[in-house]
Design a protein around this motif. Sequence first.
Motif, PDB file in Angstrom:
ATOM      1  N   LEU A  51       0.822  -1.211   0.000  1.00 56.15           N
ATOM      2  CA  LEU A  51       0.000   0.000   0.000  1.00 56.15           C
ATOM      3  C   LEU A  51       0.853   1.255   0.000  1.00 56.15           C
ATOM      4  O   LEU A  51       0.530   2.236  -0.681  1.00 56.15           O
ATOM      5  CB  LEU A  51      -0.933  -0.013   1.216  1.00 56.15           C
ATOM      6  N   SER A  52       1.947   1.247   0.766  1.00 54.34           N
ATOM      7  CA  SER A  52       2.827   2.402   0.779  1.00 54.34           C
ATOM      8  C   SER A  52       3.443   2.622  -0.597  1.00 54.34           C
ATOM      9  O   SER A  52       3.471   3.747  -1.112  1.00 54.34           O
ATOM     10  CB  SER A  52       3.935   2.220   1.829  1.00 54.34           C
ATOM     11  N   SER A  53       3.926   1.551  -1.227  1.00 57.42           N
ATOM     12  CA  SER A  53       4.492   1.665  -2.574  1.00 57.42           C
ATOM     13  C   SER A  53       3.452   2.175  -3.551  1.00 57.42           C
ATOM     14  O   SER A  53       3.699   3.105  -4.335  1.00 57.42           O
ATOM     15  CB  SER A  53       5.011   0.306  -3.039  1.00 57.42           C
ATOM     16  N   ALA A  54       2.276   1.567  -3.530  1.00 59.97           N
ATOM     17  CA  ALA A  54       1.236   1.916  -4.485  1.00 59.97           C
ATOM     18  C   ALA A  54       0.797   3.363  -4.325  1.00 59.97           C
ATOM     19  O   ALA A  54       0.609   4.086  -5.320  1.00 59.97           O
ATOM     20  CB  ALA A  54       0.044   0.977  -4.314  1.00 59.97           C
ATOM     21  N   LEU A  55       0.630   3.815  -3.081  1.00 56.36           N
ATOM     22  CA  LEU A  55       0.166   5.180  -2.860  1.00 56.36           C
ATOM     23  C   LEU A  55       1.222   6.198  -3.289  1.00 56.36           C
ATOM     24  O   LEU A  55       0.906   7.205  -3.940  1.00 56.36           O
ATOM     25  CB  LEU A  55      -0.206   5.369  -1.387  1.00 56.36           C
ATOM     26  N   HIS A  56       2.474   5.945  -2.946  1.00 54.54           N
ATOM     27  CA  HIS A  56       3.546   6.847  -3.395  1.00 54.54           C
ATOM     28  C   HIS A  56       3.593   6.920  -4.922  1.00 54.54           C
ATOM     29  O   HIS A  56       3.764   8.011  -5.501  1.00 54.54           O
ATOM     30  CB  HIS A  56       4.895   6.380  -2.862  1.00 54.54           C
ATOM     31  N   LEU A  57       3.445   5.785  -5.587  1.00 51.63           N
ATOM     32  CA  LEU A  57       3.512   5.759  -7.050  1.00 51.63           C
ATOM     33  C   LEU A  57       2.300   6.438  -7.670  1.00 51.63           C
ATOM     34  O   LEU A  57       2.423   7.181  -8.654  1.00 51.63           O
ATOM     35  CB  LEU A  57       3.627   4.312  -7.531  1.00 51.63           C
ATOM     36  N   ALA A  58       1.123   6.200  -7.105  1.00 53.96           N
ATOM     37  CA  ALA A  58      -0.085   6.848  -7.626  1.00 53.96           C
ATOM     38  C   ALA A  58      -0.010   8.357  -7.456  1.00 53.96           C
ATOM     39  O   ALA A  58      -0.469   9.112  -8.324  1.00 53.96           O
ATOM     40  CB  ALA A  58      -1.319   6.286  -6.924  1.00 53.96           C
ATOM     41  N   LEU A 199      -6.453   0.036   5.965  1.00 54.25           N
ATOM     42  CA  LEU A 199      -7.708   0.323   5.263  1.00 54.25           C
ATOM     43  C   LEU A 199      -7.761   1.777   4.813  1.00 54.25           C
ATOM     44  O   LEU A 199      -8.246   2.090   3.713  1.00 54.25           O
ATOM     45  CB  LEU A 199      -8.897  -0.003   6.172  1.00 54.25           C
ATOM     46  N   GLY A 200      -7.251   2.679   5.651  1.00 55.45           N
ATOM     47  CA  GLY A 200      -7.237   4.090   5.286  1.00 55.45           C
ATOM     48  C   GLY A 200      -6.328   4.373   4.113  1.00 55.45           C
ATOM     49  O   GLY A 200      -6.648   5.193   3.234  1.00 55.45           O
ATOM     50  N   GLN A 201      -5.190   3.691   4.059  1.00 60.53           N
ATOM     51  CA  GLN A 201      -4.285   3.899   2.929  1.00 60.53           C
ATOM     52  C   GLN A 201      -4.828   3.272   1.651  1.00 60.53           C
ATOM     53  O   GLN A 201      -4.589   3.788   0.549  1.00 60.53           O
ATOM     54  CB  GLN A 201      -2.907   3.343   3.267  1.00 60.53           C
ATOM     55  N   ALA A 202      -5.574   2.180   1.787  1.00 58.80           N
ATOM     56  CA  ALA A 202      -6.213   1.599   0.611  1.00 58.80           C
ATOM     57  C   ALA A 202      -7.228   2.577   0.018  1.00 58.80           C
ATOM     58  O   ALA A 202      -7.285   2.769  -1.213  1.00 58.80           O
ATOM     59  CB  ALA A 202      -6.892   0.285   0.981  1.00 58.80           C
ATOM     60  N   ALA A 203      -8.017   3.196   0.873  1.00 60.69           N
ATOM     61  CA  ALA A 203      -8.980   4.190   0.394  1.00 60.69           C
ATOM     62  C   ALA A 203      -8.264   5.386  -0.219  1.00 60.69           C
ATOM     63  O   ALA A 203      -8.704   5.941  -1.236  1.00 60.69           O
ATOM     64  CB  ALA A 203      -9.880   4.636   1.546  1.00 60.69           C
TER      65      ALA A 203
END
Length: 436
Positions: A51-58, A199-203
């Motif tokens: 989730l951390s990787s995905a959010l930073h990349l997004a 869950l918050g980072q997924a959202a």
Amino acid sequence: MSAPADAKPPSKLEHTASWYAASANAAPARPALSADVSCDVCVVGAGFTGLSSALHLAEKGLKVIVLEAARVGYGASGRNGGQIVNSYSRDIDVIESKYGQTTGRALGDMAFEGNRIIRERIATYGIECDLRDGNLFAACNAKQLEALRHHQTLWQRYGNDSLELLGGDAYQREVGSNRYTGVLIDHSGGHLHPLNLALGQAAALESRGGVIYEQSPVVTLEHGAPVTVKTADGTVRADRVVMAGNAYLHGVMPELERKSMPCGTQIITTEPLGDELARRLLPNGMAVEDCNYLLDYYRLTRDNRLLYGGGVNYGSEGPADIEAVIRPKMLKTFPQLKEVKVDYAWSGNFLMTLNRLPQFGVINDNVYYAQGYSGHGVTCTHLAGRLISEVMTGRDDRFDAFAGLPHQPFPGGRMLRVPLSALGAWYYEARDRLGI
């Protein structure tokens, strides 16, 4: 009970019956992948690393798809002690002595960054996850207290000025137990509800255009350009992939599993204690971990339950009766809880490396991985996500500082790594008991 390391996951997995799952914020059930799709980056695993990787990349404008074998935060990210503990499972002085001043300085400069990333995420996206400030390390003997003095000096050298050492009986300002000889408080640390953080980072990721597929375990990964990631009912073709399954990869990439070992740990959570008793145990609500090799860790939840964990099962198989294992540890620390009922008990796997330092790297120039936090993953996973996003977008020095760490297989191979690790743990546990 946790599944053996080599077991294949069942067709559908839900969150374990923990206090975290029982108190989780509302979250949608995401669909399973059932089509052929493409993206810039495919992330395998919806725990903290993924989730951390995905959010930073997004946030940097990349199209990201996350594949999760079960539910968001199903593994260690949604089951751990919830403590925001700085640095790594092996501290900076060990890194300096084994791998040199340059590597020590590079990792030392990042030792407190994961903590800051977590707090930034919570503030930026308004994540409700019961964040509270302060955690402490408790010494069980004079040798451990002296080590905490060294620890304080070391961390101050790398910029952490939020430390307070309490010796003698002064520590009882923070912990209502006679078990210790002193504590080191890290006021910059803290604790939280880890499943709600996930869950918050997924959202947050979805608000940035990212897509998460749950109940979508990866069956095969085919290297190439693009990389092809297959599930039972769909395929993702991605320019790059992030492998973020940690202890739950289940044989997808054996080359990532040879130099690591899944380990199980257990947690119990009491019934609500009431304000008065809770304040007697932990007057200022700080999270605690002791300094033993097989350490105990505990904290209060938002509804004044005591959440208490400890012990390690090498090879990841948990005990049949978790309460029978952990309750005596809790009563050794807080005998006043003898009549208190335990409402929840659960186990989960984390991934341990031989040198207790995380494994970062890249395979075939487009499959990245970060794993093996060795029980110290809440903060380092969030740092890993930032570094993966950096290396994919042009900055490689910080990622390479971790990727350059040497990692060796466990002695004895897959057959003997569990008994040999258990024997080593017995030795260090005996030293802890004797204070040597």
